[in-house]
Design a protein around this motif. Structure first.
Motif, PDB file in Angstrom:
ATOM      1  N   GLU A  30     102.471  45.832  81.933  1.00 37.40           N
ATOM      2  CA  GLU A  30     103.446  44.743  82.147  1.00 37.40           C
ATOM      3  C   GLU A  30     104.627  44.887  81.179  1.00 37.40           C
ATOM      4  OE1 GLU A  30      99.634  44.044  83.630  1.00 37.40           O
ATOM      5  OE2 GLU A  30     100.190  44.281  81.502  1.00 37.40           O
ATOM      6  N   ASP A  31     104.315  45.190  79.905  1.00 35.31           N
ATOM      7  CA  ASP A  31     105.419  45.301  78.924  1.00 35.31           C
ATOM      8  C   ASP A  31     106.243  46.558  79.171  1.00 35.31           C
ATOM      9  OD1 ASP A  31     103.662  43.843  76.036  1.00 35.31           O
ATOM     10  OD2 ASP A  31     104.551  42.956  77.853  1.00 35.31           O
ATOM     11  N   ILE A  32     105.580  47.622  79.593  1.00 37.04           N
ATOM     12  CA  ILE A  32     106.322  48.861  79.937  1.00 37.04           C
ATOM     13  C   ILE A  32     107.235  48.584  81.134  1.00 37.04           C
ATOM     14  CG2 ILE A  32     106.058  51.207  80.869  1.00 37.04           C
ATOM     15  CD1 ILE A  32     103.514  51.434  79.106  1.00 37.04           C
ATOM     16  N   ALA A  33     106.710  47.881  82.113  1.00 33.59           N
ATOM     17  CA  ALA A  33     107.540  47.520  83.285  1.00 33.59           C
ATOM     18  C   ALA A  33     108.747  46.700  82.848  1.00 33.59           C
ATOM     19  CB  ALA A  33     106.694  46.754  84.310  1.00 33.59           C
ATOM     20  N   THR A  34     108.530  45.758  81.931  1.00 29.96           N
ATOM     21  CA  THR A  34     109.652  44.948  81.407  1.00 29.96           C
ATOM     22  C   THR A  34     110.679  45.838  80.714  1.00 29.96           C
ATOM     23  OG1 THR A  34     108.172  43.064  81.092  1.00 29.96           O
ATOM     24  CG2 THR A  34     110.242  43.053  79.843  1.00 29.96           C
ATOM     25  N   GLY A  35     110.192  46.788  79.917  1.00 29.63           N
ATOM     26  CA  GLY A  35     111.119  47.698  79.226  1.00 29.63           C
ATOM     27  C   GLY A  35     111.957  48.495  80.209  1.00 29.63           C
ATOM     28  N   ILE A  36     111.327  48.982  81.263  1.00 25.91           N
ATOM     29  CA  ILE A  36     112.051  49.765  82.276  1.00 25.91           C
ATOM     30  C   ILE A  36     113.035  48.868  83.028  1.00 25.91           C
ATOM     31  CG2 ILE A  36     111.788  51.102  84.423  1.00 25.91           C
ATOM     32  CD1 ILE A  36     109.045  52.071  83.216  1.00 25.91           C
ATOM     33  N   GLU A  37     112.628  47.639  83.329  1.00 24.75           N
ATOM     34  CA  GLU A  37     113.541  46.696  84.016  1.00 24.75           C
ATOM     35  C   GLU A  37     114.770  46.405  83.149  1.00 24.75           C
ATOM     36  OE1 GLU A  37     109.713  44.858  86.280  1.00 24.75           O
ATOM     37  OE2 GLU A  37     110.803  43.552  84.865  1.00 24.75           O
ATOM     38  N   ILE A  38     114.569  46.294  81.856  1.00 20.45           N
ATOM     39  CA  ILE A  38     115.706  46.093  80.935  1.00 20.45           C
ATOM     40  C   ILE A  38     116.644  47.292  81.020  1.00 20.45           C
ATOM     41  CG2 ILE A  38     116.370  45.980  78.484  1.00 20.45           C
ATOM     42  CD1 ILE A  38     113.727  44.366  78.041  1.00 20.45           C
ATOM     43  N   LEU A  39     116.065  48.488  81.023  1.00 16.27           N
ATOM     44  CA  LEU A  39     116.870  49.709  81.084  1.00 16.27           C
ATOM     45  C   LEU A  39     117.632  49.796  82.416  1.00 16.27           C
ATOM     46  CD1 LEU A  39     117.405  52.018  79.166  1.00 16.27           C
ATOM     47  CD2 LEU A  39     115.316  53.148  79.957  1.00 16.27           C
ATOM     48  N   VAL A  40     116.949  49.436  83.516  1.00 15.68           N
ATOM     49  CA  VAL A  40     117.614  49.466  84.843  1.00 15.68           C
ATOM     50  C   VAL A  40     118.779  48.480  84.859  1.00 15.68           C
ATOM     51  CG1 VAL A  40     117.302  48.943  87.298  1.00 15.68           C
ATOM     52  CG2 VAL A  40     115.545  50.247  86.064  1.00 15.68           C
ATOM     53  N   HIS A  41     118.525  47.269  84.355  1.00 15.01           N
ATOM     54  CA  HIS A  41     119.585  46.245  84.312  1.00 15.01           C
ATOM     55  C   HIS A  41     120.768  46.742  83.466  1.00 15.01           C
ATOM     56  CE1 HIS A  41     121.681  42.576  83.028  1.00 15.01           C
ATOM     57  NE2 HIS A  41     121.185  41.984  84.104  1.00 15.01           N
ATOM     58  N   PHE A  42     120.449  47.369  82.347  1.00 18.29           N
ATOM     59  CA  PHE A  42     121.494  47.893  81.440  1.00 18.29           C
ATOM     60  C   PHE A  42     122.317  48.960  82.161  1.00 18.29           C
ATOM     61  CE2 PHE A  42     123.533  49.348  77.681  1.00 18.29           C
ATOM     62  CZ  PHE A  42     123.533  50.728  77.738  1.00 18.29           C
ATOM     63  N   LEU A  43     121.645  49.864  82.892  1.00 24.58           N
ATOM     64  CA  LEU A  43     122.376  50.935  83.597  1.00 24.58           C
ATOM     65  C   LEU A  43     123.274  50.343  84.684  1.00 24.58           C
ATOM     66  CD1 LEU A  43     119.543  53.637  83.883  1.00 24.58           C
ATOM     67  CD2 LEU A  43     121.599  53.741  82.441  1.00 24.58           C
ATOM     68  N   ARG A  44     122.748  49.344  85.407  1.00 24.86           N
ATOM     69  CA  ARG A  44     123.566  48.690  86.451  1.00 24.86           C
ATOM     70  C   ARG A  44     124.822  48.085  85.813  1.00 24.86           C
ATOM     71  NH1 ARG A  44     119.123  45.705  88.305  1.00 24.86           N
ATOM     72  NH2 ARG A  44     117.910  46.741  89.948  1.00 24.86           N
ATOM     73  N   GLN A  45     124.592  47.421  84.655  1.00 22.21           N
ATOM     74  CA  GLN A  45     125.720  46.766  83.965  1.00 22.21           C
ATOM     75  C   GLN A  45     126.767  47.795  83.539  1.00 22.21           C
ATOM     76  OE1 GLN A  45     124.946  43.709  84.905  1.00 22.21           O
ATOM     77  NE2 GLN A  45     125.558  42.837  82.923  1.00 22.21           N
ATOM     78  N   GLN A  46     126.284  49.030  83.217  1.00 22.99           N
ATOM     79  CA  GLN A  46     127.216  50.068  82.744  1.00 22.99           C
ATOM     80  C   GLN A  46     128.194  50.460  83.850  1.00 22.99           C
ATOM     81  OE1 GLN A  46     127.354  51.449  79.436  1.00 22.99           O
ATOM     82  NE2 GLN A  46     126.227  49.532  79.232  1.00 22.99           N
ATOM     83  N   CYS A  47     127.796  50.197  85.111  1.00 25.91           N
ATOM     84  CA  CYS A  47     128.687  50.576  86.238  1.00 25.91           C
ATOM     85  C   CYS A  47     129.997  49.802  86.164  1.00 25.91           C
ATOM     86  CB  CYS A  47     128.013  50.274  87.577  1.00 25.91           C
ATOM     87  SG  CYS A  47     126.575  51.291  87.866  1.00 25.91           S
ATOM     88  N   THR A  48     129.900  48.621  85.563  1.00 32.76           N
ATOM     89  CA  THR A  48     131.114  47.761  85.573  1.00 32.76           C
ATOM     90  C   THR A  48     131.736  47.662  84.185  1.00 32.76           C
ATOM     91  OG1 THR A  48     129.580  45.935  85.199  1.00 32.76           O
ATOM     92  CG2 THR A  48     130.270  46.347  87.471  1.00 32.76           C
TER      93      THR A  48
END
Ligand code: HGY
Ligand code: MN
Ligand code: MN
Ligand code: MN
Length: 408
Positions: A389-407
């Motif tokens: 669960e915590d690893i999934a949260t860490g990856i979700e944070i990273l995905v959100h961060f990468l999406r944010q980098q697009c803008t």
């Protein structure tokens, strides 16, 4: 049920964790057979995800996802895959495999980033074989210094010699990042501490990495017969080292938020019935405040000198590393915290008591880190563990961060 990329990351952590140079415990060191197998495995996984894969002569690996603008400065997502001795499975590999899972998640969503992402796996961060650190990340900056190249392993082989004779030279790439090639470096890592557990948080940002000093201390006495040498005339190097080590512990306990560790000690001649001639031990000293760290270092070396003089011993030391505290980049950390908050609802940051490859990349680019909770804060131990669960949260944070980098 976690997404296929997250599921794959969890399986890969276990698989990579099964690759070891020792059948009784987990260990992978620079250019060891297991490290090479781990590197080849990482390359294979990255290649299957469509990344352009390469390796360097020290056995570090890189996977490039070019994005829609391959000439733009790259975002680096990295960590190491070597281990300490009798290690856990998460320290290092979690960062590399979380980065890969984040990329695979964006690919599944059909999102193409407007800049390249480079996933970096460093072959040596712990410094177990050559008793020095960050060889993989320094190598990627072309900053392997003379001291490190001269560092020797237990067989007396220098790093330079080992790279020349054992290096993974066929098809090796020369990777040498310059500041203008890079938009930032982000590393996801287990916390290796207890704070996230105490706060009951799954993940957080990191504000800085503490400074660390690593020394090699050599105490010389006089070998002699254990049975015929009266106690008052002995010059016992190990007894002197033992007194120094207890003194180091006492001083560190007195100094708020300092930590000092002696993790290695070698004795010569090392026979049960011979008084030790030489005692060589490591000192690992850390503190968030640079002046306090250096004051403590001077204090214990001064007391070591008194102990050695009183015992008729000689004292020498070598500085293996002396890194001041490394702040993470404020702007990058704010962006990471936006993603931490979007995923977990809080904006906590911690100071890292552990060293990480970001210390090296901070020399050329802004760095940021994401910490994931680990059970009992345990690390550098086979029972090291982060929950799915915590690893999934860490990856979700990273995905959100990468999406944010697009803008951004
Ligand atoms: O020692 C450290 O802080 C890291 O695990 N290399
Ligand atoms: Mn690590
Ligand atoms: Mn470590
Ligand atoms: Mn590290």
């Amino acid at each position: 049920m976690s997404s296929p990329p997250i599921q794959r990351a969890l399986e890969r952590i276990d698989l990579l964790g099964s690759i070891s140079d020792n059948s009784n415990f987990r260990v992978r060191t620079l250019l060891s057979p297991a490290n090479r197998r781990a590197a080849a495995t990482l390359k294979d996984w990255m290649e299957k995800a469509g990344l352009i894969v390469e390796h360097t002569i020290d056995g570090s690996v890189r996977g490039i996802l070019p994005g829609s603008n391959p000439e733009a400065p790259a975002l680096l997502l990295g960590s190491h895959f070597d281990t300490v001795i009798d290690a856990g499975a998460y320290d290092g590999p979690l960062g590399i495999l979380s980065a890969l899972a984040a990329i695979e998640t964006l690919q599944e969503e059909g999102i193409e980033l407007p800049f390249p992402v480079h996933i970096l796996g460093f072959s040596d961060e712990e410094g177990v074989r050559f008793h020095t650190t960050y060889i993989g990340s320094l190598g990627m900056l072309g900053q392997l210094d003379k001291a490190r190249k001269a560092a020797t392993d237990k067989d007396g082989n220098s790093l330079s010699f080992v790279l020349a004779t054992e290096g993974w030279s066929n098809d090796a790439s020369e990777i040498c990042y310059q500041a203008e090639d890079v938009r930032g470096y982000v590393e996801l890592h287990i916390e290796q501490g207890r704070v996230l557990e105490e706060l009951q948080l799954p993940a957080c940002g990191v504000s800085a990495l503490v400074g660390q000093t690593r020394l090699k201390v050599i105490i010389e006495g006089q070998a002699d017969h254990a049975g015929t040498t009266p106690m008052p005339i002995r010059r016992d190097a190990l007894a002197g080292a033992a007194e120094c080590i207890v003194e180091l512990e006492r001083l560190a306990k007195e100094c708020e938020s300092a930590v000092a560790t002696v993790g290695q000690i070698e004795i010569h001649p090392g026979a049960a019935n011979a008084i030790p001639q030489t005692a060589t031990f490591s000192v690992d000293l850390r503190h968030a405040d640079n002046e306090e760290r250096l004051r403590l270092k001077n204090d214990f070396l001064k007391n070591f000198k008194f102990i050695a003089a009183r015992r008729g011993l000689t004292l020498n030391w070598q500085t293996i590393l002396n890194d001041d505290a490394t702040p993470c980049d404020t702007r990058l950390t704010e962006q990471i915290l936006d993603s931490v908050e979007a995923t977990t609802g809080h904006r906590t940051t911690l100071v890292s008591g552990a060293g990480h490859d970001g210390v090296i990349f901070s020399r050329i680019t802004p760095i940021g880190m994401i910490f994931v909770r680990c059970r009992d804060g345990l690390s550098h131990h086979p029972d090291e563990y982060a929950s799915p669960e915590d690893i999934a949260t860490g990856i979700e944070i990273l995905v959100h961060f990468l999406r944010q980098q697009c803008t951004s």
